[in-house]
Design a protein around this motif. Structure first.
Motif, PDB file in Angstrom:
ATOM      1  N   THR A  39       0.867  -1.181   0.000  1.00 38.92           N
ATOM      2  CA  THR A  39       0.000   0.000   0.000  1.00 38.92           C
ATOM      3  C   THR A  39       0.906   1.233   0.000  1.00 38.92           C
ATOM      4  N   ILE A  40       1.551   1.487   1.123  1.00 35.43           N
ATOM      5  CA  ILE A  40       2.497   2.605   1.235  1.00 35.43           C
ATOM      6  C   ILE A  40       3.904   2.036   1.320  1.00 35.43           C
ATOM      7  N   GLY A  41       4.820   2.558   0.529  1.00 38.27           N
ATOM      8  CA  GLY A  41       6.207   2.107   0.573  1.00 38.27           C
ATOM      9  C   GLY A  41       6.541   1.199  -0.591  1.00 38.27           C
ATOM     10  N   ASP A  42       7.439   1.632  -1.442  1.00 40.30           N
ATOM     11  CA  ASP A  42       7.851   0.894  -2.640  1.00 40.30           C
ATOM     12  C   ASP A  42       8.489  -0.435  -2.249  1.00 40.30           C
ATOM     13  N   PRO A  43       7.959  -1.579  -2.705  1.00 36.78           N
ATOM     14  CA  PRO A  43       8.556  -2.871  -2.355  1.00 36.78           C
ATOM     15  C   PRO A  43       9.937  -3.088  -2.962  1.00 36.78           C
ATOM     16  N   LEU A  44      10.280  -2.332  -4.013  1.00 36.85           N
ATOM     17  CA  LEU A  44      11.621  -2.470  -4.589  1.00 36.85           C
ATOM     18  C   LEU A  44      12.692  -1.892  -3.668  1.00 36.85           C
ATOM     19  N   LYS A  45      12.257  -1.070  -2.699  1.00 40.01           N
ATOM     20  CA  LYS A  45      13.152  -0.653  -1.620  1.00 40.01           C
ATOM     21  C   LYS A  45      12.959  -1.671  -0.498  1.00 40.01           C
TER      22      LYS A  45
END
Length: 274
Positions: free
Chosen positions: A75-81
């Motif tokens: 939802t919030i927060g890029d999973p690639l990071k």
């Protein structure tokens, strides 16, 4: 989690369960095996296949006393990071969250406006990328849940008390299915509010998942559904605590039938409750 160590059959079941769980989210997969938090920005099946090319995935499971997993649909927060992926590890706890803090920005704003409740935690969840150790904080709303629990634990030095206190106001801000492990106390907590969570036992070991059928597929017996606001805490010897978290604001208790969206006065009162 249980008194016995995990064996090769458990490793096979955990692999199957991880792949079933990716139907709930396939953008990241992470786990904690009692020693390390390991996570990658990819689906459970891809991560397990990648690990298997280096060493058998089962070696990360067999002989361990626990194996706690999470698959992510962000939802919030890029999973690639990768810092935004679950589980998260703080000084005394490791945890993972399914759900969302719908008032995430408001939650952060309120916390920052109360000086005595500024962040006071030690963030353990570091990782290495291309030789550089990353320690920057996650950008996801989920991380705020762990911070709230850790801060309550810092003040009270009691895992269950910390959970009761933190969860009694966190449920105003969103929905959640949580597992939280206390490294210091060797206790595992399960909690849900408006998100599904099921649990049962296989060979005297506790298993849990987001959907009943997932546990049925790996032959878990006597499966139960956690009810809204139900908090379960397990030790190696079995159930230690089972009760319901109440909404509390200025000394007033509300039951779980209260819908947060309709209780706008709560937002105004919450900072004073702290």
């Amino acid at each position: 989690m249980g008194t016995a160590k995990l064996d090769k059959r458990d490793a096979k079941r955990l692999t199957e369960l991880a792949i079933y769980l990716q139907s709930r989210g396939d953008k990241a997969f992470g786990f904690y095996n009692g020693e390390n938090v390991i996570k990658f920005p990819s689906s459970a099946s891809d991560v397990i296949a990648m690990i298997d090319r280096i060493r058998p995935f089962s070696e990360l499971v067999t002989g361990k006393r626990m194996f706690l997993m999470h698959t992510r649909e962000p939802t919030i927060g890029d999973p690639l990071k990768n810092k935004n992926n679950h589980p998260f590890e703080l000084k005394d706890i490791v945890f993972a969250h399914n759900g969302m803090l719908y008032e995430y920005t408001l939650f952060k704003d309120i916390r920052c406006s109360v000086p005595e409740h500024e962040y006071s935690y030690e963030y353990i969840d570091t990782y290495e990328i291309l030789g550089k150790v990353e320690t920057d904080l996650p950008e996801t709303d989920s991380f705020e849940i762990g911070v709230a629990i850790q801060e309550e634990y810092n003040k009270r030095n009691d895992f269950i008390e910390a959970l009761e206190r933190a969860l009694s106001y966190l449920i105003y801000f969103g929905d959640m299915a949580l597992w939280i492990y206390s490294k210091k106390d060797d206790l595992l907590a399960l909690f849900r509010f408006e998100r599904p969570l099921y649990y049962g036992f296989k060979n005297h070991k506790l298993w849990f998942a987001s959907e009943r059928w997932m546990l049925e597929e790996i032959k878990v017996k006597k499966i139960k559904a956690l009810r809204d606001c139900e908090l379960l805490v397990y030790s190696r010897d079995g159930e230690e605590y089972n009760d319901f978290i109440e909404f509390e604001i200025k000394g007033k208790s509300l039951n779980c039938d209260c819908h947060v969206e309709e209780e706008w006065d709560i937002w105004r009162d919450w900072r004073f409750y702290l």
